[in-house]
Design an enzyme around this catalytic site. Structure first.
Site, PDB file in Angstrom:
ATOM      1  CE  LYS A 276      -0.363  -0.697   4.982  1.00  0.00           C
ATOM      2  NZ  LYS A 276      -1.056  -0.558   6.327  1.00  0.00           N
TER       3      LYS A 276
ATOM      4  CE1 TYR B 203       9.171  32.617   0.620  1.00  0.00           C
ATOM      5  CE2 TYR B 203       9.982  30.493   0.345  1.00  0.00           C
ATOM      6  CZ  TYR B 203       9.394  32.012  -0.613  1.00  0.00           C
ATOM      7  OH  TYR B 203       9.579  31.046  -2.470  1.00  0.00           O
TER       8      TYR B 203
HETATM    9  C1  LIG Z   1       0.315  -1.671   6.978  1.00  0.00           C
HETATM   10  C2  LIG Z   1      -0.676  -3.083   7.537  1.00  0.00           C
HETATM   11  C3  LIG Z   1       0.504  -3.680   7.958  1.00  0.00           C
HETATM   12  C4  LIG Z   1       1.592  -3.503   8.335  1.00  0.00           C
HETATM   13  O1  LIG Z   1       1.924  -2.956   9.365  1.00  0.00           O
HETATM   14  P1  LIG Z   1       3.927  -2.628   9.341  1.00  0.00           P
HETATM   15  O2  LIG Z   1       3.639  -2.637  11.124  1.00  0.00           O
HETATM   16  O3  LIG Z   1       4.264  -2.148   8.436  1.00  0.00           O
HETATM   17  O4  LIG Z   1       4.223  -4.501   9.416  1.00  0.00           O
HETATM   18  C5  LIG Z   1      -0.683  -4.949   8.733  1.00  0.00           C
HETATM   19  N1  LIG Z   1      -1.829  -4.930   8.664  1.00  0.00           N
HETATM   20  C6  LIG Z   1      -2.677  -4.279   8.326  1.00  0.00           C
HETATM   21  C7  LIG Z   1      -4.650  -4.220   8.188  1.00  0.00           C
HETATM   22  C8  LIG Z   1      -2.040  -2.924   7.433  1.00  0.00           C
HETATM   23  O5  LIG Z   1      -3.011  -2.102   7.185  1.00  0.00           O
END
Ligand SMILES: *Cc1c(COP(=O)(O)O)cnc(C)c1O
Length: 822
Positions: free
Chosen positions: A492, A717
């Site tokens: 993601k 700035y």
């Molecule tokens: C992002 C996510 C993970 C992974 O989490 P990490 O802390 O990056 O390992 C696992 N499960 C779900 C549902 C997530 O949204």
């Protein structure tokens, strides 16, 4: 090339079945690297995580007919009626034995290199230095393992006049095997360090073990100043063996490095050899390079090369970069930039890497003349033509006089140009679109000019992604898990900022089981880039159901509302789909709660449109020991909710709850699958992480301008950067629009230039930032590191009160990603 009969005689295996006589040209240990099935012999090897025997059926279906398998494997011969099968006790040993038999067919001199550091560089440099005198065969890349060495030695053919192979070991007992395969006549021992110390009794034992490589050598080349190596060699040296040593301090060594003077980028070596002094200059100034070059110079002097010739050849040396880079190109193309290495083995490697990229269907190779291969021209280009056919290349652009005059051997669509300039004058390259383009050229062809034209323009800021580190981190997590446990990787948010299509493609090659994205469009992008792994979408919405089905994406269903809508959609469109059920066990974000179970069960019973492929829940605080009781409760609640669902479904879907921190801290509760996220990208998910993770991303930019600013003036700035004393200020090409957080401004954050910290002066601007480089020697255009292996992202995050996740995912998509592997 061996016949099947010669092979069985050599490896002394039991022939289980012989269907037809055949020949063996390629040795295959990784089913993903298959090229020419008919003449390949597959060795089914049992590794830590994968068992090669599991791929025999697939390879058989793809046309492989020759296999070496292990005794303890149960095997149904009726499934492989046309196969030749040999059973052995140990496939790796059989592979080594076969390479050893192959080696005995050649009487060429063979150099073997071992030691803790520098093996690959010394090997590559020696190959360059000796290419004029010899037709060299060498290990590809760092092929120095129990499997890599036999594969390297198998490449020797009648035309070769010198072999150069590297050998590395990680525990005792291994070197004897490698010695039998390589049978070196000349040994080079580079140095000894701490790597793999844990597997040896002590340093002396490790040295003795490595020295087994040289037991039959005529001569050993090494640096006398490594006292423990020198002592051990004196102990084991046989009367018929000779040493050829160099030293910085001892005038009695064969070569005495009397004096060393350096500039920024070169060194002058004053050397005494056979009572006479001479000077060599080399285009390097760092200690490691000088040591590596001294080993090479020693070998050349041992071979009695002329000093002027040695100097001429040294001028050719370049830093060894085994790096293959994948870059985004114009018109949706990807470029694989491999402009360093232009030998045959390197070409094969690069073509393999090209073939791993499934993002684009068309593969174009831009290739220059191959220089100094030692092979006769016609044979060389015939061989290359065959290789391109084997590797399914769709189009060739040949650049150079020699490749052009051998065009008749190439049967694929091809264009030829006498020079790089003539290629660039033609407008053809502007029309490249949506293809994978491999550029492979000798230095003199200056292919960087082509790369420059074909690459998407970058504004100086790049995020480099180390694919080897990614593989390492994946394996570190795999090692924690049972072999049946599946792995879902979270890609993601653009794969945590790393680039989702490329990372997903790499993970697909690494045979993970599942991918997960947050939104349907992220899944669509993956499908459009050649990803066929199952993909879970965590936030589906009714408007995207059509997309999901069209692209074989599986929704995570987390509420009765969305479940009803999905069922309604499936009914209305008369389709069915796999789906994932998410339970809320305490995170209170998305998920069915216990009170929803009766309705959920009722709905599932009413429909045959949904197949529940997996059930999942998410942990709130797997990284924090103080909440471990809560975490355990979450896991328990999840298990019981899964049971209730399984009872009505009549089967247990795949269950998964652990994220990265969970994998390292609650390994026992891994269930059927885990969801790996941040850990893959090289950031420890919890303070107690014991995995040796490697940094995956390096964010870097360049200096646009340097100014001298007087005490009392201000920078940036709102005049926030007050200059207390006369300072040197550099403007660097990164700002908050790139994801360089504004909170780092005004002295909070720093960047790294030539290894030195430079703190941020004034506010971070949209596209630029000013840093104080007083006392740092730098010029405009120099590289600036924001974070990377030496400068941790965790520290940056901490300095502005956030977490590495936010920094990584905040890097704007306008920052170009470059992927590399060695
Ligand atoms: C992002 C996510 C993970 C992974 O989490 P990490 O802390 O990056 O390992 C696992 N499960 C779900 C549902 C997530 O949204």
């Amino acid at each position: 090339m061996f016949t099947f009969k010669q092979t069985t005689d050599c490896i002394k295996g039991a022939v289980m079945q012989q269907h037809s006589p055949s020949t063996i040209q390629y040795l295959l240990t990784d089913s993903r690297k298959l090229i020419t099935p008919a003449v390949s012999l597959f060795f089914a090897i049992k590794g830590g995580r994968h068992n090669g025997h599991a791929f025999i059926q697939e390879l058989y279906n793809r046309g492989v007919r020759q296999f070496v398998i292990e005794n303890d494997q149960i095997f149904d011969l009726t499934k492989f009626p046309e196969a030749n099968l040999i059973k052995v006790n140990n496939s790796v040993q059989a592979l080594q034995q076969l390479a050893a038999c192959h080696r005995t067919g050649f009487s060429l001199p063979v150099v073997a290199i071992t030691g803790s550091n520098g093996k690959t560089i010394v090997k590559e440099w020696l190959a360059t230095l000796l290419a004029k005198q010899f037709n060299v065969v060498k290990s590809p890349k760092s092929y120095n393992s129990q499997i890599g060495v036999p594969l390297s030695v198998w490449q020797i053919n009648e035309t070769n006049t010198l072999g150069i192979f590297e050998a590395g070991i990680s525990m005792s007992g291994e070197m004897d095997n490698l010695e039998r395969v390589i049978r070196p006549t000349i040994g080079v021992f580079t140095n000894i360090g701490t790597a793999h110390d844990e597997n040896f009794k002590d340093r002396e034992q490790k040295i003795r073990e490595k020295l087994l490589l040289f037991q039959n050598c005529l001569v050993l080349i090494y640096c006398q100043d490594h006292e423990p190596i020198h002592q051990e060699i004196l102990l084991i040296l046989k009367p018929e063996q000779q040493t050829f040593t160099w030293s910085r301090t001892n005038s009695q060594a064969n070569i005495w490095l009397k004096q060393l003077s350096r500039t920024d980028s070169s060194s002058a070596l004053l050397i005494q050899h056979k009572q006479s002094d001479f000077q060599l200059t080399i285009p390097f100034a760092d200690d490691a390079a000088i040591e590596n070059i001294m080993h090479c110079v020693s070998l050349m002097l041992y071979l009695e090369m002329e000093i002027t010739e040695i100097q001429n050849r040294l001028n050719l040396l370049q830093p060894v970069s085994m790096r293959l880079e994948l870059k985004q190109g114009i018109n949706g193309c990807y470029l694989i930039d491999d402009t360093y290495n232009n030998d045959l083995a390197g070409l094969t490697m690069a073509l393999d890497f090209l073939n791993l990229q499934k993002q684009r269907p068309i593969k174009t190779l831009i290739l220059s003349d191959l220089l100094e291969t030692g092979m006769p021209e016609a044979g060389l280009y015939q061989h290359i033509a065959q290789l391109l056919e084997d590797k399914d290349i769709n189009r060739l652009i040949g650049i150079g006089e020699v490749i052009s005059r051998n065009r008749k051997y190439f049967h694929l669509p091809a264009q030829f140009y006498p020079s790089t300039e003539s290629f660039l004058q033609d407008s053809l390259y502007r029309k490249f679109s949506n293809e994978l383009i491999l550029l492979k050229g000798a230095r003199t062809f200056r292919f960087e000019n082509i790369v420059h034209k074909l690459q998407q323009k970058t504004h100086g800021t790049v995020l480099e992604i180390n694919l080897d580190a990614l593989a390492h981190n994946l394996n570190e997590h795999r090692r924690q898990l049972n072999s049946q446990t599946k792995i879902m990787v979270m890609v993601k948010a653009f794969a945590y900022g790393s680039g989702s299509a490329e990372v997903a493609n790499f993970l697909q090659f690494q045979r993970i089981d599942y991918l997960a994205v947050a939104y349907a469009d992220e899944g669509v992008i993956l499908r459009e880039n050649g990803i066929h792994l199952p993909i879970m979408v965590m936030n589906p919405s009714p408007e995207t159901f059509g997309l999901l089905l069209n692209y074989r994406l599986e929704p995570e269903l987390y509420s009765l509302t969305i479940l009803r809508e999905f069922i309604h959609f499936l009914k209305a469109t008369n389709q069915s789909s796999g789906a994932h059920l998410k339970f809320d066990t305490g995170m209170h974000r998305l998920g069915f709660e216990t009170k929803d179970l009766p309705d959920l069960i009722h709905l599932l019973q009413q429909t045959d449109k949904i197949k529940v492929t997996t059930v999942l829940s998410h942990l709130s605080a797997a990284d924090e020991a103080k909440f471990d009781d809560f975490t355990r409760q979450q896991i328990q609640a999840f298990e019981s909710m899964s049971e209730s669902i399984a009872a009505v479904l009549g089967y247990m879907p795949i269950r998964h709850i652990l994220n990265s921190a969970g994998i390292t801290r609650f390994t026992k509760q891994q269930l059927d699958m885990v969801r790996l996220g941040i850990g893959l990208y090289g950031v420890a998910a919890s303070a107690s992480d014991h995995l040796g993770l490697q940094t995956v991303g390096t964010l870097k930019t360049t200096i646009s301008q340097i100014k001298q600013v007087k005490a009392g003036e201000t920078v940036g700035y709102s005049r926030r950067g007050k200059i207390e004393k006369d300072s040197t200020i550099a403007t660097i090409a990164i700002g908050y629009a790139d994801g360089f957080d504004r909170r780092l401004g005004n002295g909070v954050g720093k960047v790294w230039i030539h290894g030195k910290p430079a703190s941020i002066v004034g506010s971070v601007c949209m596209d630029m930032t000013m840093v104080d480089i007083t006392g740092i020697e730098a010029t405009e255009g120099d590289e600036v590191i924001i974070f990377g292996p030496q400068h941790s992202i965790t520290e940056i995050a901490a300095s502005i009160g956030t977490i590495p996740y936010e920094i990584l995912t905040g890097i704007s998509e306008r920052v170009k990603r470059i992927f590399f592997t060695s």
